[in-house]
Design an enzyme around this catalytic site. Structure first.
Site, PDB file in Angstrom:
ATOM      1  N   ARG A 104       0.844  -1.193   0.000  1.00 37.97           N
ATOM      2  CA  ARG A 104       0.000   0.000   0.000  1.00 37.97           C
ATOM      3  C   ARG A 104       0.874   1.236   0.000  1.00 37.97           C
ATOM      4  NH1 ARG A 104      -4.762   0.569   4.255  1.00 37.97           N
ATOM      5  NH2 ARG A 104      -3.034   0.839   5.684  1.00 37.97           N
ATOM      6  N   ASP A 200      -0.202  -3.412  12.242  1.00 39.58           N
ATOM      7  CA  ASP A 200       0.282  -3.785  10.910  1.00 39.58           C
ATOM      8  C   ASP A 200       0.597  -5.282  10.904  1.00 39.58           C
ATOM      9  OD1 ASP A 200       2.007  -2.224   8.367  1.00 39.58           O
ATOM     10  OD2 ASP A 200       2.264  -4.357   8.764  1.00 39.58           O
TER      11      ASP A 200
HETATM   12  C1  PRP Z   1      -1.388  -4.729   4.347  1.00 39.51           C
HETATM   13  C2  PRP Z   1      -2.226  -5.976   4.382  1.00 39.51           C
HETATM   14  C3  PRP Z   1      -3.004  -5.880   3.110  1.00 39.51           C
HETATM   15  C4  PRP Z   1      -3.234  -4.396   2.984  1.00 39.51           C
HETATM   16  C5  PRP Z   1      -4.619  -4.099   3.422  1.00 39.51           C
HETATM   17  O1  PRP Z   1      -0.301  -4.911   3.536  1.00 39.51           O
HETATM   18  O2  PRP Z   1      -1.476  -7.160   4.485  1.00 39.51           O
HETATM   19  O3  PRP Z   1      -2.323  -6.381   1.988  1.00 39.51           O
HETATM   20  O4  PRP Z   1      -2.285  -3.760   3.857  1.00 39.51           O
HETATM   21  O5  PRP Z   1      -4.932  -2.777   3.215  1.00 39.51           O
HETATM   22  P1  PRP Z   1      -6.019  -2.308   2.152  1.00 39.51           P
HETATM   23  O6  PRP Z   1      -7.207  -3.168   2.319  1.00 39.51           O
HETATM   24  O7  PRP Z   1      -6.269  -0.878   2.556  1.00 39.51           O
HETATM   25  O8  PRP Z   1      -5.415  -2.399   0.788  1.00 39.51           O
HETATM   26  P2  PRP Z   1       0.852  -3.803   3.373  1.00 39.51           P
HETATM   27  O9  PRP Z   1       0.556  -2.917   2.210  1.00 39.51           O
HETATM   28  O10 PRP Z   1       1.087  -3.115   4.689  1.00 39.51           O
HETATM   29  O11 PRP Z   1       2.093  -4.656   2.929  1.00 39.51           O
HETATM   30  P3  PRP Z   1       2.897  -5.798   3.693  1.00 39.51           P
HETATM   31  O12 PRP Z   1       2.028  -7.035   3.706  1.00 39.51           O
HETATM   32  O13 PRP Z   1       4.083  -5.967   2.831  1.00 39.51           O
HETATM   33  O14 PRP Z   1       3.218  -5.322   5.085  1.00 39.51           O
HETATM   34  N1  URA Z   2      -2.817  -3.244   6.881  1.00 41.85           N
HETATM   35  C1  URA Z   2      -2.511  -3.717   8.110  1.00 41.85           C
HETATM   36  O1  URA Z   2      -1.564  -4.498   8.246  1.00 41.85           O
HETATM   37  N2  URA Z   2      -3.252  -3.323   9.155  1.00 41.85           N
HETATM   38  C2  URA Z   2      -4.284  -2.486   9.034  1.00 41.85           C
HETATM   39  O2  URA Z   2      -4.944  -2.173  10.029  1.00 41.85           O
HETATM   40  C3  URA Z   2      -4.593  -1.992   7.749  1.00 41.85           C
HETATM   41  C4  URA Z   2      -3.842  -2.397   6.692  1.00 41.85           C
END
Ligand code: PRP
Ligand code: URA
Length: 209
Positions: A104, A200
């Protein structure tokens, strides 16, 4: 909300609460994600087709049910999806696996794709997309659109926590996709984080920050 299944099992709810607690250490968080994935996987695979096979027990022949059709393909949204993937693979060791790398953008909350690899015959398989968090749903909607571009028709989404905004957005964008989640929380904060949530998910699984 249509196309939403909340897996309201006491074991799932208990483990989810342990995951929400900020003092839960990385190793325990990781183990809990894996365990809950197993329980979510049990629910999400309820409608897999069965066929009858002629077998012999040590005592007599019988007709018995066995899974039919192409094996499931699990598609993990990197990186946090890999936590759920491990538990699902405990349950379905023969499943095929695809990966979609999405992060994201913290400013726009839009997903940026950096990797995509799925089995070549993915269109013929039931697909379960796994990602612990359905927040804005921008990532999950993009992942579903990506596998649909490859011809996949039978798609479900497994997550740990969903925001109502994310469930609605997924339903509007892909009404054919059922979302399985352990809980639907209050909503999102200004940074797109689920409240009360668990923080997160990627950071908590991998101990980054
Ligand atoms: C997190 C999570 C989802 C996303 C959800 O990933 O694992 O993929 O955010 O958010 P959304 O519904 O608003 O799109 P992140 O982008 O933090 O990446 P990561 O898994 O590499 O930490
Ligand atoms: N991604 C995460 O990991 N946590 C949240 O709460 C939203 C997006």
């Amino acid at each position: 909300m249509p196309n939403l299944v909340v897996v309201n099992h006491p074991l799932v709810q208990h483990k989810l609460t342990l995951m929400r607690m900020k003092q839960t250490p990385v190793a325990e968080f990781r183990r809990l994600v894996r365990e809950v994935a197993l329980l979510l996987g049990y629910e999400i695979t309820r409608d897999l087709p069965l066929a009858t096979a002629d077998i012999e027990t040590p005592l007599m022949p019988m007709q018995a049910p066995l899974l039919a059709g192409k094996k499931v393909c699990l598609v993990s949204i990197l990186r946090a999806g890999n936590g759920l993937l491990e538990g699902m693979l405990d349950l379905m060791p023969s499943a095929r696996v695809g990966h979609i790398g999405l992060y994201r953008d913290p400013a726009t909350l839009q997903p940026v794709e950096y990797y995509y690899k799925v089995p070549q015959d993915v269109a013929d398989r039931p697909v379960i997309i796994v990602d612990p968090m359905l927040a804005t749903a921008n990532s999950a909607v993009a992942a579903v659109s990506r596998v649909k571009r490859d011809g996949v028709k039978d798609i479900k989404l497994a997550c740990l926590l969903a925001a109502p905004e994310g469930v609605k957005r997924m339903n509007d964008a892909h009404p054919d996709v059922t979302v399985f989640t352990a809980a639907v929380d209050q909503g999102l904060n200004d940074h797109g984080y689920i409240l009360p949530g668990l923080g997160d998910a990627g950071d908590r699984i991998y101990g980054t920050r």
